[in-house]
Design a protein around this motif. Structure first.
Motif, short mmCIF file in Angstrom:
data_model
loop_
_atom_site.label_atom_id
_atom_site.label_comp_id
_atom_site.label_asym_id
_atom_site.label_seq_id
_atom_site.Cartn_x
_atom_site.Cartn_y
_atom_site.Cartn_z
N CYS A 4 5.79 6.67 9.18
CA CYS A 4 4.58 7.82 8.61
C CYS A 4 3.90 8.22 9.59
O CYS A 4 3.34 9.48 9.53
CB CYS A 4 3.76 7.03 7.35
N LEU A 5 3.43 7.48 10.60
CA LEU A 5 2.53 7.77 11.69
C LEU A 5 3.42 8.87 12.39
O LEU A 5 2.68 9.97 12.91
CB LEU A 5 2.33 6.75 12.63
N ASP A 6 4.58 8.50 12.69
CA ASP A 6 5.34 9.52 13.47
C ASP A 6 5.67 10.97 13.04
O ASP A 6 5.47 12.05 13.57
CB ASP A 6 6.70 9.20 13.87
N LEU A 66 10.25 13.67 2.63
CA LEU A 66 8.99 13.15 1.83
C LEU A 66 9.33 12.22 0.81
O LEU A 66 8.68 11.20 0.61
CB LEU A 66 8.10 14.55 1.27
N PHE A 67 10.56 12.41 0.10
CA PHE A 67 10.82 11.61 -0.85
C PHE A 67 12.05 10.89 -0.83
O PHE A 67 12.87 10.40 -1.65
CB PHE A 67 10.83 12.56 -2.26
N ARG A 120 0.90 -1.11 -0.18
CA ARG A 120 -0.01 -0.06 -0.16
C ARG A 120 0.91 1.08 -0.03
O ARG A 120 1.65 1.18 1.03
CB ARG A 120 -0.94 -0.02 1.49
N ARG A 121 1.02 2.01 -1.08
CA ARG A 121 1.65 3.04 -0.92
C ARG A 121 0.82 4.36 -0.36
O ARG A 121 -0.14 4.39 -0.33
CB ARG A 121 1.80 3.53 -2.85
N THR A 122 1.82 5.04 0.10
CA THR A 122 1.28 6.38 0.75
C THR A 122 1.18 7.67 -0.19
O THR A 122 2.21 7.67 -0.90
CB THR A 122 1.89 6.76 2.02
N PHE A 123 0.17 8.29 -0.13
CA PHE A 123 0.00 9.60 -1.14
C PHE A 123 -0.26 10.71 -0.18
O PHE A 123 -1.34 10.73 0.59
CB PHE A 123 -0.76 9.11 -2.04
N VAL A 147 -1.41 16.01 4.75
CA VAL A 147 -1.73 14.83 5.06
C VAL A 147 -1.09 13.58 4.38
O VAL A 147 -1.06 13.63 3.10
CB VAL A 147 -3.37 14.54 4.76
N LEU A 148 -0.50 12.77 4.90
CA LEU A 148 0.34 11.80 4.58
C LEU A 148 -0.07 10.47 3.88
O LEU A 148 0.54 9.77 3.22
CB LEU A 148 1.61 11.56 5.41
#
Length: 204
Positions: free
Chosen positions: A148-150, A103-104, A2-5, A181-182
């Motif tokens: 991501c959550l952190d 981010l990247f 599952r990718r994050t966007f 929003v990540l």
């Protein structure tokens, strides 16, 4: 997989930076366009027969082969590479350079590539599920999920203060309010069960 966007919203610009570099507003627009294009491609992949293996859970994986996963992962990697290349082509404002690189910083692609290669040679799901490549893939995804959550919690805490006044990548003098929003919810709930075989006898 599952990718994050993420989505970035510039809520208010009280004052900005003056120079030939991108303004924060221009930077936000560029990133949203890049990420939006990547998300559209990814959703189209998930909606195709080829991409369904990416979200298969439990007994659903018996409808596919490890080689189906290889093909889908390679498609995901292609999307991720395009997004990162487009992002790398941006020269971000100095104030957000650290934010941009965080981010990247997509090291996860290494584990996707290794798993894709292993999936291409696996005789069945059980062999792939117990492989070192799958173990590393699950561990890397769990680490990315927590990161991501952190990061989202860090961003939310900053946004609650009204402006990004206390962060190294957007100093107080910039005076913009930004919401980021990540998309951490796109990660699977139980990473350790991802593509695990033998699967449960029922689908979620």
């Amino acid at each position: 997989m599952r990718r994050t966007f993420f989505g970035i919203c510039l809520v208010l610009a009280v004052s900005g930076c003056s120079s030939s570099e991108l303004s924060l507003t221009e930077y936000v627009d560029r990133l949203n366009a890049i990420n939006g294009a990547g998300l559209q491609q990814y959703l189209e992949l998930l909606g195709s027969p080829q991409g369904q293996v990416l979200v298969a859970e439990g007994a659903q994986i018996d409808d596919f082969t490890p080689q189906d996963l290889q093909a889908a992962l390679r498609a995901v990697i292609g999307i991720a590479v395009e997004v990162k290349e487009a992002a790398d082509a941006i020269d971000p404002p100095d104030q957000v350079a650290d934010f941009h690189h965080r981010l990247f910083d997509d090291q996860f692609t290494f584990y996707e590539e290794a798993l894709a290669a292993r999936a291409g040679t696996a005789a069945d799901w059980e062999e792939l599920s117990e492989s070192p490549e799958m173990t590393d893939y699950r561990a890397a995804m769990a680490e990315d999920k927590q990161a991501c959550l952190d990061f989202q919690a860090e961003l939310d805490g900053t946004a609650d203060r009204g402006v990004f006044a206390d962060t190294p990548w957007i100093p107080g003098e910039l005076k913009e309010i930004v919401d980021v929003v990540l998309g951490c919810a796109s990660f699977p709930e139980n990473v350790e069960d991802l593509y695990r075989y033998p699967p449960s006898t029922s689908t979620p």
